[in-house]
Design a protein around this motif. Structure first.
Motif, PDB file in Angstrom:
ATOM      1  N   GLY A   1       8.401  -4.218  -3.212  1.00 29.42           N
ATOM      2  CA  GLY A   1       7.572  -3.734  -2.160  1.00 29.42           C
ATOM      3  C   GLY A   1       6.664  -4.841  -1.626  1.00 29.42           C
ATOM      4  N   ILE A   2       5.948  -4.509  -0.598  1.00 28.80           N
ATOM      5  CA  ILE A   2       5.017  -5.435   0.044  1.00 28.80           C
ATOM      6  C   ILE A   2       3.672  -5.357  -0.665  1.00 28.80           C
ATOM      7  N   SER A   3       3.136  -6.506  -1.028  1.00 30.87           N
ATOM      8  CA  SER A   3       1.809  -6.547  -1.655  1.00 30.87           C
ATOM      9  C   SER A   3       0.755  -6.249  -0.608  1.00 30.87           C
ATOM     10  N   ARG A   4      -0.251  -5.471  -1.000  1.00 32.10           N
ATOM     11  CA  ARG A   4      -1.336  -5.114  -0.096  1.00 32.10           C
ATOM     12  C   ARG A   4      -2.665  -5.509  -0.717  1.00 32.10           C
ATOM     13  N   CYS A   5      -3.618  -5.817   0.139  1.00 35.82           N
ATOM     14  CA  CYS A   5      -4.971  -6.129  -0.320  1.00 35.82           C
ATOM     15  C   CYS A   5      -5.676  -4.822  -0.661  1.00 35.82           C
ATOM     16  N   ARG A   6      -6.483  -4.839  -1.706  1.00 36.12           N
ATOM     17  CA  ARG A   6      -7.286  -3.658  -2.037  1.00 36.12           C
ATOM     18  C   ARG A   6      -8.290  -3.436  -0.924  1.00 36.12           C
ATOM     19  N   SER A   7      -8.452  -2.209  -0.475  1.00 32.78           N
ATOM     20  CA  SER A   7      -9.378  -1.911   0.619  1.00 32.78           C
ATOM     21  C   SER A   7      -9.868  -0.474   0.489  1.00 32.78           C
ATOM     22  N   ALA A   8     -10.634  -0.031   1.469  1.00 33.99           N
ATOM     23  CA  ALA A   8     -11.176   1.328   1.472  1.00 33.99           C
ATOM     24  C   ALA A   8     -10.036   2.342   1.546  1.00 33.99           C
ATOM     25  N   PRO A   9     -10.224   3.551   1.012  1.00 37.56           N
ATOM     26  CA  PRO A   9      -9.180   4.575   1.073  1.00 37.56           C
ATOM     27  C   PRO A   9      -8.728   4.820   2.517  1.00 37.56           C
ATOM     28  N   GLY A  10      -7.421   4.909   2.709  1.00 40.96           N
ATOM     29  CA  GLY A  10      -6.869   5.143   4.033  1.00 40.96           C
ATOM     30  C   GLY A  10      -6.726   3.891   4.880  1.00 40.96           C
ATOM     31  N   GLU A  11      -7.264   2.774   4.409  1.00 36.04           N
ATOM     32  CA  GLU A  11      -7.207   1.504   5.141  1.00 36.04           C
ATOM     33  C   GLU A  11      -6.160   0.606   4.475  1.00 36.04           C
ATOM     34  N   VAL A  12      -5.224   0.094   5.265  1.00 34.43           N
ATOM     35  CA  VAL A  12      -4.177  -0.773   4.727  1.00 34.43           C
ATOM     36  C   VAL A  12      -4.393  -2.181   5.275  1.00 34.43           C
ATOM     37  N   LYS A  13      -4.529  -3.149   4.379  1.00 30.96           N
ATOM     38  CA  LYS A  13      -4.668  -4.543   4.784  1.00 30.96           C
ATOM     39  C   LYS A  13      -3.601  -5.351   4.075  1.00 30.96           C
ATOM     40  N   LEU A  14      -2.970  -6.240   4.819  1.00 30.80           N
ATOM     41  CA  LEU A  14      -1.952  -7.118   4.257  1.00 30.80           C
ATOM     42  C   LEU A  14      -2.540  -8.509   4.070  1.00 30.80           C
ATOM     43  N   PRO A  15      -2.049  -9.252   3.083  1.00 33.32           N
ATOM     44  CA  PRO A  15      -2.531 -10.625   2.900  1.00 33.32           C
ATOM     45  C   PRO A  15      -2.086 -11.513   4.061  1.00 33.32           C
ATOM     46  N   ASP A  16      -2.781 -12.650   4.226  1.00 27.74           N
ATOM     47  CA  ASP A  16      -2.397 -13.599   5.269  1.00 27.74           C
ATOM     48  C   ASP A  16      -1.105 -14.310   4.878  1.00 27.74           C
ATOM     49  N   GLY A  17      -0.673 -15.247   5.680  1.00 26.71           N
ATOM     50  CA  GLY A  17       0.590 -15.945   5.461  1.00 26.71           C
ATOM     51  C   GLY A  17       0.684 -16.718   4.158  1.00 26.71           C
ATOM     52  N   THR A  18      -0.466 -17.052   3.553  1.00 30.12           N
ATOM     53  CA  THR A  18      -0.436 -17.783   2.284  1.00 30.12           C
ATOM     54  C   THR A  18      -0.601 -16.857   1.084  1.00 30.12           C
ATOM     55  N   GLY A  19      -0.723 -15.537   1.314  1.00 23.89           N
ATOM     56  CA  GLY A  19      -0.853 -14.586   0.214  1.00 23.89           C
ATOM     57  C   GLY A  19      -2.284 -14.319  -0.196  1.00 23.89           C
ATOM     58  N   ASN A  20      -3.235 -14.580   0.717  1.00 22.15           N
ATOM     59  CA  ASN A  20      -4.651 -14.365   0.410  1.00 22.15           C
ATOM     60  C   ASN A  20      -5.207 -13.173   1.178  1.00 22.15           C
ATOM     61  N   CYS A  21      -6.165 -12.495   0.553  1.00 24.19           N
ATOM     62  CA  CYS A  21      -6.887 -11.389   1.177  1.00 24.19           C
ATOM     63  C   CYS A  21      -8.288 -11.889   1.531  1.00 24.19           C
ATOM     64  N   GLN A  22      -8.861 -11.366   2.611  1.00 23.55           N
ATOM     65  CA  GLN A  22     -10.202 -11.741   3.075  1.00 23.55           C
ATOM     66  C   GLN A  22     -11.209 -10.679   2.666  1.00 23.55           C
ATOM     67  N   CYS A  23     -12.385 -11.093   2.228  1.00 25.49           N
ATOM     68  CA  CYS A  23     -13.497 -10.167   2.050  1.00 25.49           C
ATOM     69  C   CYS A  23     -14.031  -9.811   3.439  1.00 25.49           C
ATOM     70  N   LYS A  24     -14.714  -8.687   3.543  1.00 30.02           N
ATOM     71  CA  LYS A  24     -15.331  -8.292   4.815  1.00 30.02           C
ATOM     72  C   LYS A  24     -16.481  -9.231   5.134  1.00 30.02           C
ATOM     73  N   ALA A  25     -16.947  -9.195   6.388  1.00 30.03           N
ATOM     74  CA  ALA A  25     -18.076 -10.025   6.825  1.00 30.03           C
ATOM     75  C   ALA A  25     -19.272  -9.803   5.902  1.00 30.03           C
ATOM     76  N   LEU A  26     -19.966 -10.874   5.573  1.00 31.32           N
ATOM     77  CA  LEU A  26     -21.159 -10.892   4.716  1.00 31.32           C
ATOM     78  C   LEU A  26     -20.870 -10.563   3.259  1.00 31.32           C
ATOM     79  N   GLU A  27     -19.599 -10.447   2.883  1.00 26.33           N
ATOM     80  CA  GLU A  27     -19.250 -10.238   1.476  1.00 26.33           C
ATOM     81  C   GLU A  27     -18.712 -11.531   0.892  1.00 26.33           C
ATOM     82  N   GLN A  28     -18.858 -11.658  -0.425  1.00 29.85           N
ATOM     83  CA  GLN A  28     -18.297 -12.803  -1.133  1.00 29.85           C
ATOM     84  C   GLN A  28     -17.427 -12.295  -2.270  1.00 29.85           C
ATOM     85  N   CYS A  29     -16.501 -13.122  -2.712  1.00 30.76           N
ATOM     86  CA  CYS A  29     -15.558 -12.750  -3.760  1.00 30.76           C
ATOM     87  C   CYS A  29     -16.054 -13.229  -5.125  1.00 30.76           C
TER      88      CYS A  29
END
Length: 152
Positions: A1-29
């Motif tokens: 299957g396709i890997s997905r970034c963890r996000s809010a319920p009902g929200e689907v985010k896919l990683p970028d072309g290098t396989g990375n997920c972004q934090c939301k604005a003003l958030e840090q990992c």
């Protein structure tokens, strides 16, 4: 299957072309409950605002108490990161190298020649290759396209 970034319920985010997920604005990992921001990113390195989709204990949050303590290493131009969250190489050593390779990873996950993530433990600033190349310019023969070598 396709890997997905963890996000809010009902929200689907896919990683970028290098396989990375972004934090939301003003958030840090943060990885593994660490008090300092920084998560592994692909293809290599660490970032304060991105993480590999495969990192199971990476969490994005807005803990400002932690963000205030982020400082740039002594070799950087300034003590604190700039508005982008990154440190800058000084004017006399402007080129950034990570693991001995020219161009460093920024906190956004992008690579840059002059800026780097403050959490990068394997980054260093060196003299510009442009200055080195200028020293190596040699006169070319009359039939050459350019009057000096290494001109473009």
């Amino acid at each position: 299957g396709i890997s997905r970034c963890r996000s809010a319920p009902g929200e689907v985010k896919l990683p970028d072309g290098t396989g990375n997920c972004q934090c939301k604005a003003l958030e840090q990992c943060f990885e593994g409950g660490s008090k300092s921001p920084g998560c592994p990113v692909a293809p290599a390195g660490r970032s304060q605002v991105s993480f590999q989709v495969s990192c199971l204990d990476c969490v994005c949050n807005t803990s400002t108490a932690i963000v205030v303590n982020v400082k740039c290493p002594k070799f950087a131009r300034d003590n604190l990161p700039g508005f982008s969250g990154d440190c800058t190489c000084p004017d006399d050593l402007p080129d950034c190298y990570q693991d001995g390779v020219r161009w460093c990873q920024r906190s956004s996950g992008q690579r840059d020649l002059h800026y780097f993530d403050p959490g990068c433990i394997n980054c260093e600033c060196r003299a510009s290759l442009n200055n080195t190349l200028e020293a190596e310019l040699r006169e070319c023969p009359d039939f050459a396209r350019f009057p000096e070598s290494n001109s473009w």
